[in-house]
Design a protein around this motif. Sequence first.
Motif, PDB file in Angstrom:
ATOM      1  N   HIS A  86      10.615  24.313  70.458  1.00  0.00           N
ATOM      2  CA  HIS A  86      11.869  23.583  70.254  1.00  0.00           C
ATOM      3  C   HIS A  86      12.484  23.930  68.902  1.00  0.00           C
ATOM      4  CE1 HIS A  86      14.731  20.359  69.710  1.00  0.00           C
ATOM      5  NE2 HIS A  86      13.958  19.692  68.867  1.00  0.00           N
ATOM      6  N   ARG A  87      11.673  23.985  67.873  1.00  0.00           N
ATOM      7  CA  ARG A  87      12.190  24.221  66.517  1.00  0.00           C
ATOM      8  C   ARG A  87      12.664  25.654  66.304  1.00  0.00           C
ATOM      9  NH1 ARG A  87       7.576  20.484  63.499  1.00  0.00           N
ATOM     10  NH2 ARG A  87       8.815  18.557  63.573  1.00  0.00           N
ATOM     11  N   ARG A  88      12.351  26.542  67.224  1.00  0.00           N
ATOM     12  CA  ARG A  88      12.872  27.907  67.130  1.00  0.00           C
ATOM     13  C   ARG A  88      13.870  28.205  68.243  1.00  0.00           C
ATOM     14  NH1 ARG A  88      11.223  27.063  62.799  1.00  0.00           N
ATOM     15  NH2 ARG A  88       9.754  28.339  61.586  1.00  0.00           N
ATOM     16  N   GLY A  89      14.314  27.166  68.933  1.00  0.00           N
ATOM     17  CA  GLY A  89      15.348  27.340  69.948  1.00  0.00           C
ATOM     18  C   GLY A  89      14.879  28.034  71.206  1.00  0.00           C
ATOM     19  N   MET A  90      13.565  27.992  71.507  1.00  0.00           N
ATOM     20  CA  MET A  90      13.027  28.696  72.666  1.00  0.00           C
ATOM     21  C   MET A  90      12.527  27.762  73.760  1.00  0.00           C
ATOM     22  SD  MET A  90      10.776  31.798  70.996  1.00  0.00           S
ATOM     23  CE  MET A  90       9.795  30.764  69.902  1.00  0.00           C
ATOM     24  N   LEU A  91      12.674  26.458  73.594  1.00  0.00           N
ATOM     25  CA  LEU A  91      12.053  25.539  74.534  1.00  0.00           C
ATOM     26  C   LEU A  91      12.644  25.658  75.930  1.00  0.00           C
ATOM     27  CD1 LEU A  91      10.067  23.355  75.210  1.00  0.00           C
ATOM     28  CD2 LEU A  91      11.651  21.654  74.305  1.00  0.00           C
ATOM     29  N   ARG A  92      13.968  25.679  76.033  1.00  0.00           N
ATOM     30  CA  ARG A  92      14.588  25.772  77.349  1.00  0.00           C
ATOM     31  C   ARG A  92      14.173  27.066  78.044  1.00  0.00           C
ATOM     32  NH1 ARG A  92      15.545  22.261  80.556  1.00  0.00           N
ATOM     33  NH2 ARG A  92      14.124  23.587  81.708  1.00  0.00           N
ATOM     34  N   GLU A  93      14.157  28.160  77.305  1.00  0.00           N
ATOM     35  CA  GLU A  93      13.763  29.449  77.860  1.00  0.00           C
ATOM     36  C   GLU A  93      12.316  29.411  78.344  1.00  0.00           C
ATOM     37  OE1 GLU A  93      13.836  34.170  76.473  1.00  0.00           O
ATOM     38  OE2 GLU A  93      14.350  32.580  75.052  1.00  0.00           O
ATOM     39  N   LEU A  94      11.440  28.764  77.565  1.00  0.00           N
ATOM     40  CA  LEU A  94      10.041  28.666  77.951  1.00  0.00           C
ATOM     41  C   LEU A  94       9.871  27.827  79.211  1.00  0.00           C
ATOM     42  CD1 LEU A  94       6.967  29.012  77.354  1.00  0.00           C
ATOM     43  CD2 LEU A  94       7.139  26.863  76.069  1.00  0.00           C
ATOM     44  N   LEU A  95      10.552  26.695  79.286  1.00  0.00           N
ATOM     45  CA  LEU A  95      10.436  25.832  80.451  1.00  0.00           C
ATOM     46  C   LEU A  95      10.955  26.525  81.701  1.00  0.00           C
ATOM     47  CD1 LEU A  95      11.544  22.450  78.840  1.00  0.00           C
ATOM     48  CD2 LEU A  95       9.225  23.147  79.445  1.00  0.00           C
TER      49      LEU A  95
END
Length: 510
Positions: free
Chosen positions: A59-68
């Motif tokens: 989340h803190r690197r802006g990758m959470l949505r992509e990971l999910l």
Amino acid sequence: MYDVTIVGAGPVGLFLAAELALADCSVVVLEKDPEPTSAWKRLPLGLRGLNAGSVEAFHRRGMLRELLDASGVDAAPVGADPQGSTAPRDVAHFAGLPVDASRIDPGAYSSRLPGPAMEGTMTSLDAVETVLAQRAARLGVRIVRGTGVDDLTQDGDSVVARAGGHDYQARWLVGCDGGRSTVRRLAGFAFVGTEPLFTGYVARVDFAGPQQLGMGFRHTPNGMYLRTPFEGHLGMMDFDGGAFDRSQPLTREHLQSVLRRISGTDVTLEKVHLASSFTDRAMQATSYREGRVLLAGDAAHIHSPLGGQGLNLGLGDAMNLGWKLAATVHGTAPEGLLDTYTAERHPVGTAILDWSRAQVATMRPGPNTPALRKLFTGLLDTRDGATHVFRNTSGLAHRYDLGSDQPLAGATSPDFHLADGTRLGDLLHEGHGVVLDLTADRRLRDAATAWKDRIRYASGPAADDLGYSAVLVRPDGVVAWAQDHGSDGGPGTFQQAATRWFGRPTVPSQ
């Protein structure tokens, strides 16, 4: 010459590579496997759990949505509603014993705030590595596959890794090459710990009569087996002192014999598609740095996979090390900053190894084991017991000793939600430090300008400030300094903390 060579393109190496590249370091990653994906990384064999701390890092690197999305998760674990619940919906097990999330005491983690990264999620190694490899490539990281390291030498200025007939020279080298790390051996790291009690197996098989085996963790007088909803996915623990691990071929006959003995059934394995073994050997490097060589992930520590802490521990290493090594490369690091990597992460690794050992001891067959498991079952059925397990598996309970009595100092920061809709996690995307001025103190704003190349300033009221007027957060999301409402530490204490973690200011304060 590169700034940093990373050996190993697993999740830890790729996360670290992206962190360094985000900070404008030149990075090359050397990976011995020629292909980035395999059946061992895809579901079901590649099934992994990310705890709340790791989800928060994405989340803190802006990758959470992509990971999910890559993991097939339809929505973030908890929505963005600032008034939402902070209670987790699911909690990992302890030694295969389930933990009821509804029993967790919310007051035990009162510094948490609702946000997109409240709890863990299931994923696969393939999904994690795909997301991280794409990010690293976008940031200019060079990844060289099919290239194992044969030798390395270092002096006071650089490290040379010999790999695939070529020399790769860099100012620093980080071994992220797993539990049997070549870097660890070549660099002469001391690696100490405890020997195994069991041989573990993970396999994808075809059963005849699978209804003989229950689902989930199944403990028996002879060990433990695990079945998941994934067809043919099998795990076993055979308490043989680790004797079989990698010592003989994993034939269908051997796996069937172990399964029958452990399960007490006459179940038949018709076919073994893939199988591998592991142990609960628990070892740790005494230091994570030798000269210009550092270790992260399984190269620095190994333990049994019980509770799924290994991947999460390694990602925490990468998040902690990345910004510190980058500052060292650029010459902006205060004295001793890189030494805090071992000082902060080694105790976390030690705690995880002990957590793993405790689970193994609770699962080991013997005349006293049923009584021990009954005791733990009762404890986990209490609010204090369930809360304790959550804190120790969530990745949120670790607090680094920063020499401060302030409750937030050294802990992962709450995801403060500012009135304009911005979250702290959004402000950390670029990998800089962040100072949140929640009362718009002009003195603090002026003082922060001295580090404007390394610390991002943001001001405004928060939906819930938890009683704080200002917070300085390191690039890894750890609170470096906080000021309570009513105290007048002023800019002086902020400047001390900023100098300690970000080095001397480069811009005269106003």
